[in-house]
Motif scaffolding. Structure first.
Motif, PDB file in Angstrom:
ATOM      1  N   GLY A  22       1.570  -1.245  -0.317  1.00 11.03           N
ATOM      2  CA  GLY A  22       0.040  -0.117  -0.012  1.00 11.03           C
ATOM      3  C   GLY A  22       0.849   1.603  -0.070  1.00 11.03           C
ATOM      4  O   GLY A  22       0.967   1.840  -0.637  1.00 11.03           O
ATOM      5  N   GLY A 252      -2.423  -4.487  -1.256  1.00  7.95           N
ATOM      6  CA  GLY A 252      -2.049  -3.445  -0.737  1.00  7.95           C
ATOM      7  C   GLY A 252      -1.966  -2.479  -1.988  1.00  7.95           C
ATOM      8  O   GLY A 252      -2.271  -1.520  -1.732  1.00  7.95           O
ATOM      9  N   GLY A 256      -3.326   1.451  -2.263  1.00  8.99           N
ATOM     10  CA  GLY A 256      -2.592   2.490  -2.389  1.00  8.99           C
ATOM     11  C   GLY A 256      -2.720   3.476  -3.903  1.00  8.99           C
ATOM     12  O   GLY A 256      -2.276   4.712  -3.637  1.00  8.99           O
TER      13      GLY A 256
END
Length: 302
Positions: A22, A252, A256
């Motif tokens: 992320g 992730g 992100g």
């Protein structure tokens, strides 16, 4: 929650890996880079073996590049002819990189080679970005607009034979130039697990002289296919791709990247470039320090 990584041969906290992905995705969305050049060092810092980190990061970059390529294709931001040559060069480079990877691994120097290459590349790129951003800061403070970049390919590119027309990029240059550039990035992708965008984009702008409207899309197009080829080569030769690790990173990074893109819309470009330069230089410094510190475990079994 701990998960066992079958190829890396260790257990990791899945939440930490997702958060790491992320964070890299956040940087990717904010700065317009693939993030692979940060994923591998961060995985190494966490304790993942460098060979597995590089191979798995390339797999993660493949997944993260798909949506970007589709978006740029829809708005006509990809030079398919230029991208095709870059892809051919990248595939050739990935095969050469596999030979270099196996050679370094056979003499037990692959981990050191990866660290040194990262220090050199990240240090160089970070310094150039910081210098450019600082120049913009000074120009803004003096109330003088920064000089516009002249679109012109490098004299070495102009001297190459067999010129072709690349209409979307607005170029009339030899296809050997993008072929060689693609091969160099392919080698780096194989060795380091990077998409190569942090090298490809400046090279396309300042060496090939491509139009800014198609640089990012064409770079992502090349990255997508070269990282696919690199993942396949790694799977068949080194066997270092950990699909569990790559999946956690991808999960992730997708989230992100969306958050990072929202931040990027509100920040000034020069501040973003300086922030990215600081992150890159810090990672390079950490990698450099690691080269001179004795590790807790001198030998590893893979």
């Amino acid at each position: 929650m701990d998960l066992y990584l079958p190829v890396a041969n260790l257990s990791v906290n899945a939440l930490v890996i997702i958060m790491l992905g992320g964070g890299v995705g956040l940087l990717s969305g904010m700065f317009g880079v693939g993030g692979g050049f940060l994923t591998t060092p961060l995985l190494i810092f966490y304790g993942i073996p460098p060979t597995v980190a590089a191979a798995s990061a390339a797999t993660q970059v493949t997944g993260a590049s798909v949506s970007g390529v589709m978006a740029h294709l829809e708005r006509g931001g990809v030079d398919l002819r230029m991208g095709g040559i870059l892809v051919v060069g990248g595939i050739i480079g990935s095969m050469l990189g596999a030979l270099i990877f196996e050679l370094l691994a056979s003499v037990g120097q692959i981990d050191t080679a990866i660290a040194i290459l990262y220090v050199v590349l990240l240090g160089s790129v970070g310094s150039l970005m910081a210098k450019e951003a600082w120049g913009v800061f000074r120009a803004n403070k003096a109330g003088v607009p920064p000089p516009a970049r002249k679109r012109r390919h490098h004299p070495l590119v102009a001297s190459l034979p067999l010129r072709w027309r690349f209409y979307r990029s607005g170029l009339y240059i030899s296809p050997l130039a993008p072929l060689i550039l693609g091969a160099v990035v392919g080698i780096l992708t194989m060795l380091l697990g990077v998409g190569g965008g942090f090298i490809m984009v400046p090279a396309m702008l300042y060496l090939l002289g491509m139009s800014t409207q198609v640089v990012v899309g064409t770079s992502l197009y090349q990255i997508l296919f070269v990282t696919i080829a690199t993942t396949m080569v790694h799977s068949m030769t080194t066997g270092a791709v950990d699909i569990v690790l790559a999946g956690l990173l991808l999960l992730g990074s997708v989230v992100g990247a969306q958050i990072g893109a929202r931040f990027a819309q509100r920040a000034k470009p020069e501040y973003l470039r300086m922030a990215l330069a600081a992150v890159v230089l810090l990672v390079a410094l950490q990698m450099a320090v690691g080269l001179f510190i004795r590790p807790a475990e001198i030998y590893t079994v893979q």
